[in-house]
Design an enzyme around this catalytic site. Structure first.
Site, short mmCIF file in Angstrom:
data_model
loop_
_atom_site.label_atom_id
_atom_site.label_comp_id
_atom_site.label_asym_id
_atom_site.label_seq_id
_atom_site.Cartn_x
_atom_site.Cartn_y
_atom_site.Cartn_z
N GLU A 124 0.85 -1.19 0.00
CA GLU A 124 0.00 0.00 0.00
C GLU A 124 0.89 1.24 0.00
O GLU A 124 1.84 1.29 0.77
CB GLU A 124 -0.91 0.04 1.24
CG GLU A 124 -1.92 1.19 1.14
CD GLU A 124 -2.87 1.26 2.34
OE1 GLU A 124 -2.84 0.37 3.20
OE2 GLU A 124 -3.64 2.21 2.38
N ALA A 265 2.08 -0.18 10.81
CA ALA A 265 1.77 -1.57 10.47
C ALA A 265 0.92 -1.58 9.20
O ALA A 265 0.49 -0.54 8.72
CB ALA A 265 0.99 -2.24 11.60
N GLU A 267 -2.24 -3.88 7.06
CA GLU A 267 -3.34 -4.83 7.25
C GLU A 267 -3.45 -5.90 6.17
O GLU A 267 -4.56 -6.40 5.92
CB GLU A 267 -4.65 -4.04 7.31
CG GLU A 267 -5.09 -3.39 5.98
CD GLU A 267 -4.70 -1.93 5.81
OE1 GLU A 267 -3.71 -1.51 6.45
OE2 GLU A 267 -5.36 -1.22 5.04
N ASN A 268 -2.36 -6.31 5.51
CA ASN A 268 -2.43 -7.33 4.47
C ASN A 268 -3.31 -8.50 4.88
O ASN A 268 -3.26 -8.96 6.01
CB ASN A 268 -1.02 -7.88 4.18
CG ASN A 268 0.01 -6.80 4.11
OD1 ASN A 268 -0.06 -5.93 3.26
ND2 ASN A 268 0.96 -6.82 5.04
N HIS A 300 -6.45 -1.93 15.25
CA HIS A 300 -6.69 -1.18 14.00
C HIS A 300 -6.47 -2.08 12.78
O HIS A 300 -7.33 -2.16 11.90
CB HIS A 300 -5.74 0.03 13.97
CG HIS A 300 -5.84 0.86 12.72
ND1 HIS A 300 -6.57 2.02 12.66
CD2 HIS A 300 -5.32 0.69 11.49
CE1 HIS A 300 -6.49 2.54 11.45
NE2 HIS A 300 -5.72 1.75 10.70
N GLU A 301 -5.33 -2.75 12.75
CA GLU A 301 -5.04 -3.58 11.57
C GLU A 301 -6.02 -4.74 11.48
O GLU A 301 -6.48 -5.10 10.41
CB GLU A 301 -3.60 -4.11 11.60
CG GLU A 301 -2.52 -3.05 11.75
CD GLU A 301 -2.63 -1.88 10.81
OE1 GLU A 301 -3.16 -2.04 9.69
OE2 GLU A 301 -2.20 -0.77 11.19
N HIS A 304 -9.34 -3.64 10.07
CA HIS A 304 -9.30 -3.43 8.61
C HIS A 304 -9.77 -4.67 7.86
O HIS A 304 -10.15 -4.56 6.70
CB HIS A 304 -7.88 -3.13 8.15
CG HIS A 304 -7.53 -1.67 8.09
ND1 HIS A 304 -8.36 -0.72 7.54
CD2 HIS A 304 -6.41 -0.99 8.46
CE1 HIS A 304 -7.77 0.47 7.59
NE2 HIS A 304 -6.59 0.33 8.15
N GLU A 323 -9.69 4.34 6.32
CA GLU A 323 -8.86 4.79 7.45
C GLU A 323 -9.67 5.54 8.50
O GLU A 323 -9.51 5.31 9.69
CB GLU A 323 -7.67 5.62 6.95
CG GLU A 323 -6.68 4.83 6.09
CD GLU A 323 -6.14 3.57 6.76
OE1 GLU A 323 -6.30 3.40 7.98
OE2 GLU A 323 -5.58 2.71 6.03
#
Ligand code: B3K
Ligand code: ZN
Length: 876
Positions: A124, A265, A267-268, A300-301, A304, A323
């Site tokens: 990203e 970080a 979020e893959n 957070h990740e 996502h 986001e």
């Protein structure tokens, strides 16, 4: 380099070809990794036959190319700086390419790169184009199957998205693992990690009873630092089920810690990659703040996975769709599992300091920008934090239940799709039946709205007339602003009773705490049936991301500080009171007049210190003076020295007048029990440490001895770091120097602790801070190619207000020198680092000239698009 061009939201078109499935094979090698890609492509139903296929690709060496198995001749495709173009492709076909890339030369940390002995990716926003030729845009969603091949001895662990489906040995000491990700995803969520990693494993049973394996992968020496991240992950998974009804959707969820990482970080899908600073904790090495940060980022990740991955963005202009919503979700999570008022106070203090400054500067942009040169420059406080404030306003406007229905609708209607901010807001409008048209302006209009409020109590009529006037200052490219829909939550606190009065507006009874809606430029609200005169408590809980001005007297503020039922506004009243006193002292400093402390502030602090409160965390916040950066934000022109001197004067005056009270608070909150990152302990520690910083500000023997003892006790990093900071920022170098030396030696092996060691030294107010930066840049633990080190040393120094803004310009020069070097090595980090220089217009003329001169010096270089865009805006 040619002049970079802006791209515009209004030019959006769906892709001519979609990828339905992507097969990748990586043969890992530090300098010559081979990437084979087979893309299954289809013409977009809305596009006509005969359009060329255009794929993004940067820094790729093409080795072979074929369509439906037929190799293409050199005249059948065209390679450009930006990618690959093929005319005349069928409506549905497969494309095979093989490229070579060099991970070890990749210092930008975008695409596939090396971190120590590992290989890892960051895609990203537009890193995938450095891995293979691809339509590198979020509205192309494909299933992926990825085979990773590497040396079995040095890369025993080979990871990618989804589930591992096959593994085996290969000749020459190599091995492979094949991963399959069944969920269609944009390529920015692709990830690969290979290295000599160890794992910590746990399990989670989802609400529908599915068993998920959770793994955190780290280098061997960090195995003892994963407990908190794992516990946070499980809490976040449960919270998202309970709060949003969202369940995890794969059998495996992995987190990997990487030392070299541009952001916090990523979020893959199924394979989150983390900056080691955002995942590793241990009581001896990480502070309370770091523990809480890790918890928030892990959440957070994870969040996502739905807000970002299952439903993603149509284009990068919609970045705040994922986001803003996800920050709002992680803020709500942290508020629920910790102290909610403190979380709000921390978030708002940060927001009003940093996002307001962004909004007031040359890089101001709407939450949904309409053009950009480099999307990497738009991972900003406006997109993230202001985006979250907008979602919070939506939640408050429609109420939680309708908001939840809207969120369910959004996730079900758009599952597996790439959508827009309108799509999200439309779900909220549909679920609530509310008209949100005017509200949408929050997304397109940049700048911080200001509300000027006035009120008048009419004894005879028992009425309070409140007049609100809104205005949003011009921002670059947006000279004229429209009136926004601003929700103002308020209470009227009775001056006799000290209680919230019952609110009646236009004959309607609204309870004692209500939201009024400001939609016009100016509106009058008349509250009736008020038996006593009130002091208004406005924009409670920071109900909108605005500056709210009300001509409060100091008595009003002291009254609110003592009586407001809204904890946030009680804190804010204290901050406003301190700011009024600071204003006088800043003026006195500038005019060379003797500084006199406002006793109302001393009295207010005495009341706070001696009152019985069970909320120590909030008390610690209330005893904390506004930061120099926040004070600066409030001044028409920033006078760094006057602000520093005034704040120091207030702090010392309070410490002298209330020395015994601070000492008592310190003693009452000492705790020798084993460290735990739990709300009660954190609250007591922060209260104790606030008290210690007052005591140390006057450097009396007792305060110094306490700091020294706290440092030497080595009980936990929160206390040790705080004590070391106080010693280092005091005049007692005789104590600070040996302490720094001992600390540096003890932790030489731990990069995350060394980051703290760097920051503490270069943020000290003494004149030698700049010399220390230069000296420490040669320290073996420092490295310009590691973003954490750059942030810890250079970034922290640029926040050191008195020293960065030195009148000889050496602070600015040092920053510009680093930016120029990083422009080549890591443009994303270089562009971020320029931020303090872009704020030149806020300073006196001498400093303005010095800052602009450094920006000009940067501009004269051969610039990356990232740095180019920021510098051009700053000098426009
Ligand atoms: N989505 C990532 C951002 C990475 C972008 C780097 N150019 C982190 C996050 O917001 O979760
Ligand atoms: Zn995010």
């Amino acid at each position: 380099m040619s002049k970079p061009q802006a791209i515009h939201l209004s030019d959006y078109r769906p892709p001519a070809y979609r990828v339905t499935h992507t097969e990748l094979t990586f043969e890992l090698d530090p300098s010559a990794t081979r990437v084979k890609a087979r893309l299954h492509l289809e013409r977009h139903p809305e596009r006509e036959a005969g359009e060329a296929l255009e794929l993004d690709g940067e820094q790729l060496t093409l080795k072979s190319i074929a369509i439906d198995g037929q190799a293409l001749g050199e005249d059948e495709y065209r390679l450009t700086e930006q990618g690959l173009r093929i005319e005349n492709v069928p409506a549905s076909f497969s494309l095979d390419t093989e490229v070579e890339i060099s991970p070890e030369e990749n210092t930008a940390l975008e695409g596939l790169y090396r971190s120590g002995g590992m290989f890892c990716t960051q895609c990203e926003a537009e890193g995938f184009r450095r891995i293979t030729f691809y339509p590198d845009r979020p509205d192309v969603m494909a299933t992926f199957s990825t085979t990773v091949v590497g040396d079995a001895a040095s890369l025993p662990v080979l990871l990618s998205n989804g589930n591992p489906v096959e593994r085996g040995e290969l000749p020459n000491g190599r091995h492979f693992v094949t991963w399959e990700d069944p969920h269609p995803k944009p390529c920015y969520l692709f990830a690969l990690v290979a290295g000599d990693l160890k794992q910590v494993e746990d399990r989670f049973t989802t609400m529908s009873g599915r068993d998920v394996t959770l793994q955190i992968w780290v280098e061997k020496e960090n195995l003892g630092k994963t407990d908190h991240a794992m516990a946070s992950l499980k809490r976040a998974m449960r919270w998202d089920e309970e709060t949003y009804g969202r369940e995890y959707d794969l059998d495996l969820f992995m987190i990997v810690a990487v030392n070299d990482f541009n952001m916090g970080a990523m979020e893959n899908k199924g394979l989150n990659i983390f900056n080691s600073a955002a995942v590793l904790t241990h009581p001896d090495t990480a502070t309370d703040a770091a523990f809480q940060r890790v918890e928030g980022i892990v959440a957070h990740e994870y969040f996502h996975n739905w807000s970002g991955n299952r439903v993603t963005c149509r284009d990068w202009f919609q970045l705040s769709l994922k986001e803003g919503f996800t920050v709002f979700r992680d803020q709500s999570f942290s508020a629920d599992v910790n102290s909610a008022p403190v979380k709000r106070i921390e978030d708002v203090s940060f927001f009003r300091t940093a996002q307001f400054a962004e909004d007031a500067g040359p890089t101001a942009h709407p939450v949904r920008p309409d053009h950009y040169i480099e999307i990497g420059n738009f991972y900003t406080l406006t997109i993230y934090e202001k985006g979250a404030e907008i979602v919070r306003m939506l939640r408050n406007l429609v109420g939680w239940e309708a908001f939840r229905r809207g969120s369910d609708l959004y996730f079900s209607r758009f599952d597996g799709q790439a959508v827009t901010i309108e799509d999200f807001v439309a779900c909220m409008a549909e679920a609530s039946g509310q008209d949100l048209d005017q509200f949408m302006l929050w997304y397109s209009q940049a700048g911080t709205p200001e509300i000027d409020a006035h009120g008048e109590y009419d004894y005879a009529r028992a009425e309070y007339r409140l007049i609100l006037r809104q205005r949003t200052p011009a921002t670059p490219g947006q000279p004229d602003k429209q009136a926004l829909h601003i929700p103002v939550r308020l209470g009227l606190v009775g001056t006799k009773s000290g209680r919230d009065l019952a609110l009646t507006l236009d004959g309607e009874s609204l309870g004692r705490d209500a939201v009024i809606h400001l939609r016009e430029e100016e509106q009058e609200f008349v509250f009736t049936d008020l038996a006593e005169a009130p002091v208004p408590s406005l924009a409670r809980g920071f109900s909108a991301p605005v500056k709210l001005n009300f001509p409060y007297s100091r008595e009003d503020l002291a009254f609110l500080l003592a009586n407001d039922s809204d904890g946030f506004n009680r804190w804010d009243a204290g901050q406003r009171l301190a700011l009024l006193a600071l204003d006088d002292l800043i003026a006195a400093h500038r005019n060379g007049v003797e500084k006199v402390m406002d006793n109302r502030v001393v009295d207010a602090f005495r009341t706070l210190l001696t009152s019985d409160t069970d909320d120590k965390a909030v008390l610690a916040e209330m005893l904390t003076l506004p930061s120099e950066a926040y004070i600066a934000e409030q001044q028409p022109l920033v006078d760094v020295d006057a602000i520093h001197a005034a704040r120091q004067f207030v702090k010392q005056s309070l410490a002298r007048s209330l020395r015994d009270e601070f000492l008592a608070v310190y003693q009452a909150n000492r705790d020798d029990s084993p460290y735990a990152p739990e709300p009660d302990q954190i609250a007591a520690r922060s209260l104790k440490n606030v008290a210690l910083s007052y005591l140390m500000s006057i450097e009396d023997e007792e305060g110094v001895a306490l700091a020294q003892r706290q440092f030497e006790a080595e009980h936990n990093m929160t206390d040790v770091r705080h004590a070391l900071t106080l010693l280092t920022h005091s005049s007692r170098d005789d104590l600070a120097d040996p302490a720094l030396k001992a600390f540096g030696q003890k932790w030489a092996h731990d990069p995350l602790v060394m980051d703290q060691w760097f920051s503490i030294q270069v943020s000290r107010p003494q004149e030698d801070a700049l010399e220390r930066v230069k000296f420490l840049m040669d320290h073996p633990a420092f490295s310009l190619t590691n973003p954490n080190k750059v942030r810890a040393l250079i970034g922290a120094f640029a926040q050191n207000r008195v020293n960065f803004h030195r009148l000889d310009g050496e602070g600015y020069k040092l920053l510009a020198d680093v930016v120029i070097k990083l422009n080549r090595l890591n443009p994303e980090i270089a562009a971020r680092l320029i931020t303090p220089l872009t704020r030149w217009a806020r300073y006196d003329e001498t400093r303005q000239e010095l800052m602009k001169a450094e920006l000009e010096r940067i501009r004269a270089e051969d610039l990356s698009p990232n740095v180019y865009e920021v510098v051009e805006k700053a000098l426009a």
